[in-house]
Write a protein that holds these residues in place. Sequence first.
Motif, PDB file in Angstrom:
ATOM      1  N   ASN A  15      29.256   9.062 101.250  1.00 36.23           N
ATOM      2  CA  ASN A  15      28.751   7.804 101.800  1.00 36.23           C
ATOM      3  C   ASN A  15      27.436   7.463 101.115  1.00 36.23           C
ATOM      4  O   ASN A  15      26.414   8.098 101.360  1.00 36.23           O
ATOM      5  CB  ASN A  15      28.553   7.928 103.308  1.00 36.23           C
ATOM      6  CG  ASN A  15      28.122   6.624 103.935  1.00 36.23           C
ATOM      7  OD1 ASN A  15      28.022   5.590 103.268  1.00 36.23           O
ATOM      8  ND2 ASN A  15      27.842   6.650 105.228  1.00 36.23           N
TER       9      ASN A  15
ATOM     10  N   THR B 111      26.041   4.511 101.410  1.00 32.61           N
ATOM     11  CA  THR B 111      25.510   3.355 102.136  1.00 32.61           C
ATOM     12  C   THR B 111      24.667   3.854 103.307  1.00 32.61           C
ATOM     13  O   THR B 111      24.622   5.045 103.601  1.00 32.61           O
ATOM     14  CB  THR B 111      26.646   2.472 102.704  1.00 32.61           C
ATOM     15  OG1 THR B 111      27.233   3.128 103.832  1.00 32.61           O
ATOM     16  CG2 THR B 111      27.709   2.181 101.658  1.00 32.61           C
ATOM     17  N   SER B 112      24.032   2.916 103.995  1.00 29.47           N
ATOM     18  CA  SER B 112      23.271   3.276 105.202  1.00 29.47           C
ATOM     19  C   SER B 112      24.144   3.211 106.449  1.00 29.47           C
ATOM     20  O   SER B 112      23.679   3.477 107.550  1.00 29.47           O
ATOM     21  CB  SER B 112      22.069   2.336 105.344  1.00 29.47           C
ATOM     22  OG  SER B 112      22.522   1.003 105.442  1.00 29.47           O
TER      23      SER B 112
ATOM     24  N   TYR C 184      32.027   5.584  99.623  1.00 31.70           N
ATOM     25  CA  TYR C 184      31.607   4.357 100.280  1.00 31.70           C
ATOM     26  C   TYR C 184      30.357   3.830  99.588  1.00 31.70           C
ATOM     27  O   TYR C 184      29.376   4.566  99.433  1.00 31.70           O
ATOM     28  CB  TYR C 184      31.348   4.594 101.772  1.00 31.70           C
ATOM     29  CG  TYR C 184      32.628   4.887 102.511  1.00 31.70           C
ATOM     30  CD1 TYR C 184      33.488   3.855 102.876  1.00 31.70           C
ATOM     31  CD2 TYR C 184      33.006   6.190 102.815  1.00 31.70           C
ATOM     32  CE1 TYR C 184      34.685   4.111 103.529  1.00 31.70           C
ATOM     33  CE2 TYR C 184      34.193   6.458 103.467  1.00 31.70           C
ATOM     34  CZ  TYR C 184      35.025   5.421 103.821  1.00 31.70           C
ATOM     35  OH  TYR C 184      36.214   5.682 104.460  1.00 31.70           O
TER      36      TYR C 184
ATOM     37  N   ASP D 273      27.863   0.032  98.581  1.00 37.44           N
ATOM     38  CA  ASP D 273      27.444  -1.271  99.093  1.00 37.44           C
ATOM     39  C   ASP D 273      28.046  -2.394  98.246  1.00 37.44           C
ATOM     40  O   ASP D 273      28.763  -2.136  97.272  1.00 37.44           O
ATOM     41  CB  ASP D 273      25.914  -1.363  99.152  1.00 37.44           C
ATOM     42  CG  ASP D 273      25.257  -1.198  97.787  1.00 37.44           C
ATOM     43  OD1 ASP D 273      25.938  -1.338  96.737  1.00 37.44           O
ATOM     44  OD2 ASP D 273      24.038  -0.923  97.762  1.00 37.44           O
ATOM     45  N   GLU D 274      27.732  -3.629  98.623  1.00 36.76           N
ATOM     46  CA  GLU D 274      28.300  -4.794  97.939  1.00 36.76           C
ATOM     47  C   GLU D 274      27.940  -4.836  96.458  1.00 36.76           C
ATOM     48  O   GLU D 274      28.772  -5.141  95.609  1.00 36.76           O
ATOM     49  CB  GLU D 274      27.840  -6.101  98.601  1.00 36.76           C
ATOM     50  CG  GLU D 274      28.373  -6.318  99.990  1.00 36.76           C
ATOM     51  CD  GLU D 274      27.340  -6.006 101.058  1.00 36.76           C
ATOM     52  OE1 GLU D 274      26.483  -5.118 100.821  1.00 36.76           O
ATOM     53  OE2 GLU D 274      27.397  -6.630 102.134  1.00 36.76           O
ATOM     54  N   GLU D 275      26.676  -4.545  96.158  1.00 39.84           N
ATOM     55  CA  GLU D 275      26.215  -4.597  94.765  1.00 39.84           C
ATOM     56  C   GLU D 275      27.001  -3.625  93.884  1.00 39.84           C
ATOM     57  O   GLU D 275      27.438  -3.980  92.787  1.00 39.84           O
ATOM     58  CB  GLU D 275      24.714  -4.274  94.717  1.00 39.84           C
ATOM     59  CG  GLU D 275      24.096  -4.407  93.344  1.00 39.84           C
ATOM     60  CD  GLU D 275      22.602  -4.118  93.360  1.00 39.84           C
ATOM     61  OE1 GLU D 275      22.151  -3.417  92.443  1.00 39.84           O
ATOM     62  OE2 GLU D 275      21.910  -4.599  94.287  1.00 39.84           O
ATOM     63  N   LYS D 276      27.221  -2.420  94.375  1.00 41.08           N
ATOM     64  CA  LYS D 276      27.928  -1.409  93.600  1.00 41.08           C
ATOM     65  C   LYS D 276      29.408  -1.766  93.433  1.00 41.08           C
ATOM     66  O   LYS D 276      29.969  -1.584  92.349  1.00 41.08           O
ATOM     67  CB  LYS D 276      27.781  -0.032  94.265  1.00 41.08           C
ATOM     68  CG  LYS D 276      28.401   1.093  93.472  1.00 41.08           C
ATOM     69  CD  LYS D 276      27.660   1.342  92.169  1.00 41.08           C
ATOM     70  CE  LYS D 276      28.218   2.556  91.445  1.00 41.08           C
ATOM     71  NZ  LYS D 276      27.605   2.739  90.127  1.00 41.08           N
TER      72      LYS D 276
ATOM     73  N   CYS E 237      33.957  -0.523  99.890  1.00 40.27           N
ATOM     74  CA  CYS E 237      32.744  -1.263 100.216  1.00 40.27           C
ATOM     75  C   CYS E 237      32.547  -1.260 101.733  1.00 40.27           C
ATOM     76  O   CYS E 237      33.169  -2.048 102.454  1.00 40.27           O
ATOM     77  CB  CYS E 237      32.832  -2.680  99.668  1.00 40.27           C
ATOM     78  SG  CYS E 237      31.320  -3.625  99.961  1.00 40.27           S
TER      79      CYS E 237
ATOM     80  N   PRO F  65      30.078  -2.228 103.818  1.00 40.66           N
ATOM     81  CA  PRO F  65      29.704  -3.473 104.495  1.00 40.66           C
ATOM     82  C   PRO F  65      30.852  -4.494 104.550  1.00 40.66           C
ATOM     83  O   PRO F  65      31.015  -5.191 105.548  1.00 40.66           O
ATOM     84  CB  PRO F  65      28.541  -4.003 103.647  1.00 40.66           C
ATOM     85  CG  PRO F  65      27.953  -2.776 103.023  1.00 40.66           C
ATOM     86  CD  PRO F  65      29.133  -1.876 102.748  1.00 40.66           C
ATOM     87  N   ARG F  66      31.664  -4.565 103.513  1.00 37.80           N
ATOM     88  CA  ARG F  66      32.805  -5.502 103.512  1.00 37.80           C
ATOM     89  C   ARG F  66      33.842  -5.087 104.551  1.00 37.80           C
ATOM     90  O   ARG F  66      34.425  -5.932 105.230  1.00 37.80           O
ATOM     91  CB  ARG F  66      33.446  -5.565 102.112  1.00 37.80           C
ATOM     92  CG  ARG F  66      34.606  -6.516 102.026  1.00 37.80           C
ATOM     93  CD  ARG F  66      34.171  -7.976 102.214  1.00 37.80           C
ATOM     94  NE  ARG F  66      35.330  -8.823 102.445  1.00 37.80           N
ATOM     95  CZ  ARG F  66      35.481  -9.637 103.482  1.00 37.80           C
ATOM     96  NH1 ARG F  66      34.550  -9.746 104.392  1.00 37.80           N
ATOM     97  NH2 ARG F  66      36.563 -10.363 103.621  1.00 37.80           N
TER      98      ARG F  66
END
Length: 150
Positions: A12, A14-15, A47, A49-52, A90, A92-93
Motif C-alpha cells: 500500500n 497510499t495513505s 495500491y 495514488d492517482e498520480e502514479k 488506484c 483513491p479511484r
Amino acid sequence: MADEFPDIQVFNQTSLSIPLEQPFYQAVAKQLSDEEKCSFNFVEVVYVDEEKIVQINSEHLNRDYITDIITFRYDDTNHNHDIEGTMFCCGPRIVEQAQEFNESNKREFLRIYIHGLLHLAGYEDQSEKEKEQMSQKEEFYLNLAEKQYG
C-alpha cells in the motif's frame, strides 16, 4: 500444487486504509484458480495514488487518464499455470467508485482485485462481449467470496 495457496504480496503506497486482509487475498486467488483451472504462482497487488496510476498508464499503455487497475502478466502467457504478475490499483479511484456504485469500500476493493485476477487468468475486456463476461465472472466471485469469508 492444487492445495497450495498462491504467493500474494500486497503493498500500500497510499495513505488509505485497505479494507482487505492478507489471508483474504490468498483465499480468493485460490478459489478463482480452482474454478478457472489455472494457478497463480506470484502476484503483487500494489495500491497507488492517482498520480502514479496516470504515470503507469501513460508509460506502458499510452493512455493519459486515471483508471482503477492496470494488470501486467510476466510469465509465459501461453499457459494458465504458474501465473505471475503485478496489479497496480488506484486506491483513491476505487473509493470513488464505491461511492458512485453505492457499494462498501470492501466490496469495491474486492471487485477490483478479482478483476485483476481475471485479467491474469487470460480474460480481456476490450469488447462489449468481453466486458459482459468479465462482469458476470466478477459478480460470481464476489458473491462466492462474501458467502465464504464475509
